[in-house]
Design an enzyme around this catalytic site. Sequence first.
Site, PDB file in Angstrom:
ATOM      1  N   LYS A 181       0.840  -1.205   0.000  1.00 28.05           N
ATOM      2  CA  LYS A 181       0.000   0.000   0.000  1.00 28.05           C
ATOM      3  C   LYS A 181       0.875   1.254   0.000  1.00 28.05           C
ATOM      4  O   LYS A 181       0.689   2.150  -0.807  1.00 28.05           O
ATOM      5  CB  LYS A 181      -0.921  -0.043   1.232  1.00 28.05           C
ATOM      6  CG  LYS A 181      -1.823   1.151   1.354  1.00 28.05           C
ATOM      7  CD  LYS A 181      -2.775   1.009   2.533  1.00 28.05           C
ATOM      8  CE  LYS A 181      -3.476   2.332   2.794  1.00 28.05           C
ATOM      9  NZ  LYS A 181      -4.411   2.284   3.915  1.00 28.05           N
TER      10      LYS A 181
ATOM     11  N   GLU B 284      10.466  -4.621   4.531  1.00 21.57           N
ATOM     12  CA  GLU B 284      10.541  -6.037   4.143  1.00 21.57           C
ATOM     13  C   GLU B 284      10.245  -6.204   2.650  1.00 21.57           C
ATOM     14  O   GLU B 284      10.955  -6.914   1.929  1.00 21.57           O
ATOM     15  CB  GLU B 284       9.521  -6.877   4.945  1.00 21.57           C
ATOM     16  CG  GLU B 284       9.824  -7.021   6.414  1.00 21.57           C
ATOM     17  CD  GLU B 284       9.186  -5.928   7.267  1.00 21.57           C
ATOM     18  OE1 GLU B 284       8.892  -4.819   6.736  1.00 21.57           O
ATOM     19  OE2 GLU B 284       9.007  -6.173   8.473  1.00 21.57           O
TER      20      GLU B 284
ATOM     21  N   GLY C 190      -4.841  -1.825   5.119  1.00 25.31           N
ATOM     22  CA  GLY C 190      -4.031  -2.943   4.635  1.00 25.31           C
ATOM     23  C   GLY C 190      -4.689  -4.286   4.893  1.00 25.31           C
ATOM     24  O   GLY C 190      -4.761  -5.149   4.015  1.00 25.31           O
ATOM     25  N   ARG C 191      -5.218  -4.474   6.100  1.00 26.37           N
ATOM     26  CA  ARG C 191      -5.783  -5.784   6.446  1.00 26.37           C
ATOM     27  C   ARG C 191      -7.189  -5.980   5.872  1.00 26.37           C
ATOM     28  O   ARG C 191      -7.794  -7.012   6.087  1.00 26.37           O
ATOM     29  CB  ARG C 191      -5.766  -5.966   7.964  1.00 26.37           C
ATOM     30  CG  ARG C 191      -6.418  -4.844   8.746  1.00 26.37           C
ATOM     31  CD  ARG C 191      -6.028  -4.932  10.219  1.00 26.37           C
ATOM     32  NE  ARG C 191      -6.489  -3.794  11.011  1.00 26.37           N
ATOM     33  CZ  ARG C 191      -5.816  -2.670  11.154  1.00 26.37           C
ATOM     34  NH1 ARG C 191      -4.674  -2.485  10.523  1.00 26.37           N
ATOM     35  NH2 ARG C 191      -6.286  -1.689  11.921  1.00 26.37           N
TER      36      ARG C 191
ATOM     37  N   GLU D  95      -4.712  -6.838  14.780  1.00 23.18           N
ATOM     38  CA  GLU D  95      -4.187  -5.519  14.413  1.00 23.18           C
ATOM     39  C   GLU D  95      -5.298  -4.468  14.528  1.00 23.18           C
ATOM     40  O   GLU D  95      -5.034  -3.301  14.797  1.00 23.18           O
ATOM     41  CB  GLU D  95      -3.593  -5.527  12.991  1.00 23.18           C
ATOM     42  CG  GLU D  95      -2.606  -4.405  12.741  1.00 23.18           C
ATOM     43  CD  GLU D  95      -1.838  -4.523  11.426  1.00 23.18           C
ATOM     44  OE1 GLU D  95      -2.443  -4.338  10.362  1.00 23.18           O
ATOM     45  OE2 GLU D  95      -0.619  -4.789  11.453  1.00 23.18           O
TER      46      GLU D  95
ATOM     47  N   HIS E 274      -5.366 -33.545  17.672  1.00 18.57           N
ATOM     48  CA  HIS E 274      -4.259 -34.380  18.153  1.00 18.57           C
ATOM     49  C   HIS E 274      -3.129 -33.527  18.699  1.00 18.57           C
ATOM     50  O   HIS E 274      -1.996 -33.987  18.796  1.00 18.57           O
ATOM     51  CB  HIS E 274      -3.778 -35.294  17.031  1.00 18.57           C
ATOM     52  CG  HIS E 274      -4.828 -36.274  16.630  1.00 18.57           C
ATOM     53  ND1 HIS E 274      -4.974 -37.509  17.228  1.00 18.57           N
ATOM     54  CD2 HIS E 274      -5.849 -36.174  15.737  1.00 18.57           C
ATOM     55  CE1 HIS E 274      -6.017 -38.136  16.699  1.00 18.57           C
ATOM     56  NE2 HIS E 274      -6.556 -37.351  15.796  1.00 18.57           N
TER      57      HIS E 274
ATOM     58  N   LYS F 297       9.551  -1.043  14.224  1.00 16.60           N
ATOM     59  CA  LYS F 297      10.144  -0.668  12.925  1.00 16.60           C
ATOM     60  C   LYS F 297      11.243   0.369  13.127  1.00 16.60           C
ATOM     61  O   LYS F 297      12.325   0.274  12.554  1.00 16.60           O
ATOM     62  CB  LYS F 297       9.079  -0.019  12.017  1.00 16.60           C
ATOM     63  CG  LYS F 297       8.043  -0.937  11.444  1.00 16.60           C
ATOM     64  CD  LYS F 297       7.204  -0.125  10.442  1.00 16.60           C
ATOM     65  CE  LYS F 297       5.904  -0.801  10.087  1.00 16.60           C
ATOM     66  NZ  LYS F 297       5.004   0.053   9.306  1.00 16.60           N
TER      67      LYS F 297
HETATM   68  O1  F6P Z   1       1.981  -4.201   9.924  1.00 14.30           O
HETATM   69  C1  F6P Z   1       1.713  -2.889   9.594  1.00 14.30           C
HETATM   70  C2  F6P Z   1       1.203  -2.748   8.206  1.00 14.30           C
HETATM   71  O2  F6P Z   1       1.042  -1.400   7.948  1.00 14.30           O
HETATM   72  C3  F6P Z   1      -0.092  -3.500   7.928  1.00 14.30           C
HETATM   73  O3  F6P Z   1      -1.207  -2.849   8.403  1.00 14.30           O
HETATM   74  C4  F6P Z   1      -0.023  -3.649   6.476  1.00 14.30           C
HETATM   75  O4  F6P Z   1      -0.938  -4.601   6.014  1.00 14.30           O
HETATM   76  C5  F6P Z   1       1.420  -4.059   6.299  1.00 14.30           C
HETATM   77  O5  F6P Z   1       2.116  -3.286   7.251  1.00 14.30           O
HETATM   78  C6  F6P Z   1       1.997  -3.881   4.932  1.00 14.30           C
HETATM   79  O6  F6P Z   1       1.944  -2.540   4.538  1.00 14.30           O
HETATM   80  P1  F6P Z   1       2.158  -2.120   3.027  1.00 14.30           P
HETATM   81  O7  F6P Z   1       1.057  -2.729   2.221  1.00 14.30           O
HETATM   82  O8  F6P Z   1       2.117  -0.631   3.020  1.00 14.30           O
HETATM   83  O9  F6P Z   1       3.483  -2.644   2.569  1.00 14.30           O
END
Ligand code: F6P
Length: 550
Positions: free
Chosen positions: A211, A217, A273-274, A359, A390, A514
């Site tokens: 987003k 990452e 995002g979620r 979240e 199990h 972060k």
């Molecule tokens: O974990 C924090 C967060 O902002 C989430 O809400 C989001 O889904 C994720 O990081 C990834 O964010 P982006 O889509 O901006 O890379």
Amino acid sequence: MNAQSRTKLNQTPEWAALAEHREKFGRTHLRQLFADAPERGSAYTLRVGDLHIDYSKHLVTDETLRLLRDLAAATDVAGLRDAMFRGEKINTTEDRAVLHTALRAPRGAVIEVDGEDVVPAVHAVLDKMAAFSDRVRAGEWTGHTGKPIKNIVNIGIGGSDLGPAMAYEVLRSFTDRSLTVRFVSNVDGADLHEAVQGLDPAETLFIVASKTFTTIETITNATSARDWLLTELSAGQEAVAKHFVALSTNAEKVADFGIDTANMFEFWDWVGGRYSYDSAIGLSLMIAIGPDRFREMLDGFHLVDEHFRTAPAEENAPLLLGLLGIWYGQFFDAQSHAVLPYSHYLSKFTAYLQQLDMESNGKSVDRDGNPVEWETGPVVWGTPGTNGQHAYYQLIHQGTKIIPADFIGFASPVHDLLPGLIAQHDLLMANFFAQTQALAFGKTPDEVRAEGVPEELVPHKTFRGNHPTTTILAERLTPSVLGQLIALYEHKVFVQGAVWNIDSFDQWGVELGKVLAKKIEPVLTEGTGGEGLDSSTAHLVETYRSLRGR
Ligand code: F6P
């Protein structure tokens, strides 16, 4: 009700009434509740679209449900819901509308944000995604060397990974099996390393899903993927356009990365995002299952959106499920909530729900920034049955904790490899029904004794029962049913956040880690900047560096 003027939840008369009711409820057993009302099993059910929802095995009476609905009314859940659907900026800490419901609105609906109808833009992106998906599926989108794309690697994390990765698993039997689809999220290089094993780079498309397009990452993995591709193809930057597309709200950063913005699929800041896998973030899924199946899924979401928006409180499934969670969290001290799907295809479903729920509702201040004086979101966990039976079901059956659980199952399998495998489905579902029965009704000491069990073993073989469960049953796990399930949980989470008076749509709690990681990285690599670290972290970092021979 204005959040500013809202009476604290635990000071409302509706809360007090529930607390008093809880006192009276005491240890009332489900055995008693079922004996008192022989029709309970059919009366305490709801039908929403294809979902048959049984809530009879909950520690509630008609009065409990009425008092819970009173709490929802007092906290104006319906008012906040309507504000969300109208596109008001209910995510106050980020000053954003919360309009994932617009992502699945039918063509021609009108939903405005800041006076602008967003539905045409939603459908324009869906059309662009469909055209792109069709080209890839038809072998018409070719890579740098002219070979058709056969492999799709989605690079994203959190909401830009969990949704499409989960849905791809769920809908595997609807996917084009000639395509290989993989998901990379972890900044641990092992994730990308393993994901590209066996892939021909000339046939590989990377979908960079972010987003913000600033998530460390994702950008790190995308950069490494680009290096891998260009090295393997012995190609220059010009190859990127054929092998990389972006899903983002941030065109500038996408262009900075070197991806042609013509190959960017857009979404908007009013999509959390979620809550985003039914936006452009679902592109990998759309390529895998095709645009028509994707639309069926969106229609499933929309069906439950409309149910949530319009159904009366007594029949409103997300409202009911949200309130049941509040009942256990506030008045039974339940700390966690298990989601136990009896479908192997739902193996990533609970992990997806963890972000959606934890979240969203893992908050401890209210909308005005005051500490909350009540429990908020539970720990959400679980894996598909019967594997869990199990492993950890022992604790649910005979441990000391109360763990409300959702059981999700289907009447017919969607796989059809062998008649024998299809026949296995009844065994799977026999376990499904047996577990909620055992959890609810248990086995009394007298029943154990009647089996001739020696007295010293009776306590060990007794099941106290009275463990609350919801059963969700549908005919088949189709794209539409998946959409219905996800929307059900989205709105359940919404209801709980509304009652608790927290902002379910921000996620400030992920920020501190972060920031600290950014500060620690140069300490690891260069050995500089470690002044001011606490003694534990400093010692750990020193040990790490020495293990790495630095
Ligand atoms: O974990 C924090 C967060 O902002 C989430 O809400 C989001 O889904 C994720 O990081 C990834 O964010 P982006 O889509 O901006 O890379």
